[in-house]
Scaffold this motif. Structure first.
Motif, short mmCIF file in Angstrom:
data_model
loop_
_atom_site.label_atom_id
_atom_site.label_comp_id
_atom_site.label_asym_id
_atom_site.label_seq_id
_atom_site.Cartn_x
_atom_site.Cartn_y
_atom_site.Cartn_z
N TRP A 69 0.84 -1.20 0.00
CA TRP A 69 0.00 0.00 0.00
C TRP A 69 0.88 1.26 0.00
CZ3 TRP A 69 -3.93 -1.59 4.40
CH2 TRP A 69 -4.79 -2.55 3.89
N PRO A 70 0.39 2.35 -0.57
CA PRO A 70 1.16 3.60 -0.57
C PRO A 70 1.39 4.11 0.84
CG PRO A 70 -1.11 3.99 -1.27
CD PRO A 70 -0.92 2.51 -1.23
N ASP A 71 2.53 4.77 1.04
CA ASP A 71 2.80 5.31 2.38
C ASP A 71 1.98 6.57 2.61
OD1 ASP A 71 4.08 7.43 1.13
OD2 ASP A 71 6.09 6.75 1.59
N GLY A 72 2.14 7.15 3.80
CA GLY A 72 1.29 8.27 4.19
C GLY A 72 1.33 9.44 3.23
N LEU A 73 2.53 9.90 2.87
CA LEU A 73 2.67 11.04 1.96
C LEU A 73 2.13 10.70 0.58
CD1 LEU A 73 3.65 13.82 1.14
CD2 LEU A 73 5.96 12.85 0.85
N GLU A 74 2.44 9.52 0.08
CA GLU A 74 1.97 9.12 -1.24
C GLU A 74 0.45 9.05 -1.29
OE1 GLU A 74 2.62 5.51 -4.52
OE2 GLU A 74 3.65 5.45 -2.57
N LYS A 75 -0.16 8.57 -0.21
CA LYS A 75 -1.62 8.47 -0.16
C LYS A 75 -2.25 9.86 -0.13
CE LYS A 75 -5.42 6.04 0.20
NZ LYS A 75 -5.89 5.13 -0.88
N VAL A 76 -1.66 10.76 0.64
CA VAL A 76 -2.16 12.14 0.69
C VAL A 76 -2.03 12.79 -0.68
CG1 VAL A 76 -1.72 14.44 1.63
CG2 VAL A 76 -1.75 12.45 3.15
N ALA A 77 -0.89 12.58 -1.34
CA ALA A 77 -0.67 13.15 -2.67
C ALA A 77 -1.69 12.60 -3.67
CB ALA A 77 0.74 12.84 -3.14
N GLU A 78 -1.99 11.33 -3.54
CA GLU A 78 -2.98 10.72 -4.43
C GLU A 78 -4.37 11.30 -4.19
OE1 GLU A 78 -5.04 6.34 -4.64
OE2 GLU A 78 -2.86 6.39 -4.51
N ASN A 79 -4.73 11.45 -2.92
CA ASN A 79 -6.06 11.96 -2.58
C ASN A 79 -6.23 13.43 -2.94
OD1 ASN A 79 -6.78 9.45 -1.57
ND2 ASN A 79 -6.36 9.99 0.56
N LEU A 80 -5.16 14.20 -2.80
CA LEU A 80 -5.25 15.64 -3.06
C LEU A 80 -4.86 16.02 -4.48
CD1 LEU A 80 -3.91 17.20 0.29
CD2 LEU A 80 -6.24 16.54 -0.35
N GLY A 81 -4.44 15.05 -5.29
CA GLY A 81 -4.22 15.28 -6.70
C GLY A 81 -2.90 15.88 -7.11
#
Length: 307
Positions: A239-251
């Motif tokens: 699974w993506p790490d915390g920063l990567e997940k935030v970047a994905e969610n926020l575009g």
């Protein structure tokens, strides 16, 4: 929380790079004067362990993973936040150059967040909590575990501020997102930190600051590092790490694709093309060995002249 190239602006990258370079330079002097590294192997083993442990992502809620940052743990084991900063900076430099983990242009920001904010927040809070808990060495794992958890959130907020200053994401979105997910990751950090210190205090007090003048036996630490880097890393969460997940969610995840500043390496993404899991194990062992070697060399450079 490794920021890739493209997430932070040039001014932010330059500013954090300059500050980080200054702090690391001071850390080299402070580690010699205040810490007085008597055991080069201790810094080497700690750095190799942190490198290996960072390869093992653990799952948290919402399809997100996290991994040990290790700043608090390194500072406690080495007995100095300055030495802890050197340890984490070494890991991050090796990860960026050899494994393309974290951007070259963002290296200063990453060391600032994890090796300065993370290390010093964890160290200071550990001292405060240790006093509040009565100063008993038996309470050190608890104090350090709580401090380590909070240090992850502090580092995440630092990263969020850099993203805001870079114009990458708005404050009202990125700060809650970064702090929220890293609270969960911080819980894992705290459990790992407390668990490792509990084990060391019970079974290997020679690996903690104290009256011991030398490490009593290398076999178990080396085998442990090899097992983590070469075997346990194979079971890391995808699974993506915390920063990567935030970047994905926020575009803004695609920003990492717009800037490619890297040194060609056969070990990008901790893999060797065509080697599968064996390649992951090999790169983990190579990275751990490199971490030990560089940190050992730094310890020798900072060794007091009369030591």
């Amino acid at each position: 929380m490794h920021i890739p190239d493209g997430f932070v602006s040039l001014p932010v990258a330059v500013a954090t790079g300059l500050v980080t370079a200054g702090v690391v330079s001071v850390a080299l002097n402070k580690a010699r004067d205040a810490y007085g590294i008597k055991q080069a192997p201790l810094l080497g083993l700690t750095t190799a362990f942190i490198f290996a442990a960072q390869m093992v992502n653990f799952p948290v809620a919402g399809g997100t993973s996290g991994h040990l940052l290790g700043g608090t743990l390194a500072a406690i084991i080495l007995g100095s936040p300055w030495a802890g900063t050197l340890c984490i900076a070494t890991v991050l430099i090796i990860q960026a150059i050899l494994f393309a983990d974290g951007g070259i242009t963002a290296l200063g920001a990453n060391i600032f967040n994890i090796g300065i904010i993370g290390v010093w927040t964890g160290w200071i809070l550990t001292q405060v909590l240790q006093r509040l808990l009565g100063g008993s060495k038996r309470r050190l794992p608890l104090a350090a575990g709580i401090a380590a958890a909070i240090s992850v959130v502090a580092a995440a907020v630092g990263c969020g501020i850099q993203l805001i200053l870079s114009g990458t994401a708005p404050a009202n979105l990125v700060l809650p997102a970064m702090s929220g997910v890293h609270i969960l990751i911080g819980i894992g950090e705290g459990i790992i930190t407390g668990g490792v210190l509990t084990y060391l205090a019970t079974a290997r007090p020679d690996l903690l600051p104290g009256e011991q003048s030398e490490i009593k036996g290398w076999l178990i630490p080396i085998v442990s590092i090899c097992l983590i880097a070469g075997v346990l890393s194979l079971f890391a969460s995808a699974w993506p790490d915390g920063l990567e997940k935030v970047a994905e969610n926020l575009g803004f995840l695609e920003l990492a694709e717009n800037v490619r500043v890297s040194i060609p390496t056969p070990f990008a993404d901790y893999s060797i093309e065509g080697w599968g899991p064996v390649g992951t194990s090999i790169t983990g062992l190579v990275g751990s060995a490199a971490s030990f070697g560089v940190a050992f060399g730094l310890a020798k450079l900072t060794k007091p002249n009369n030591a």
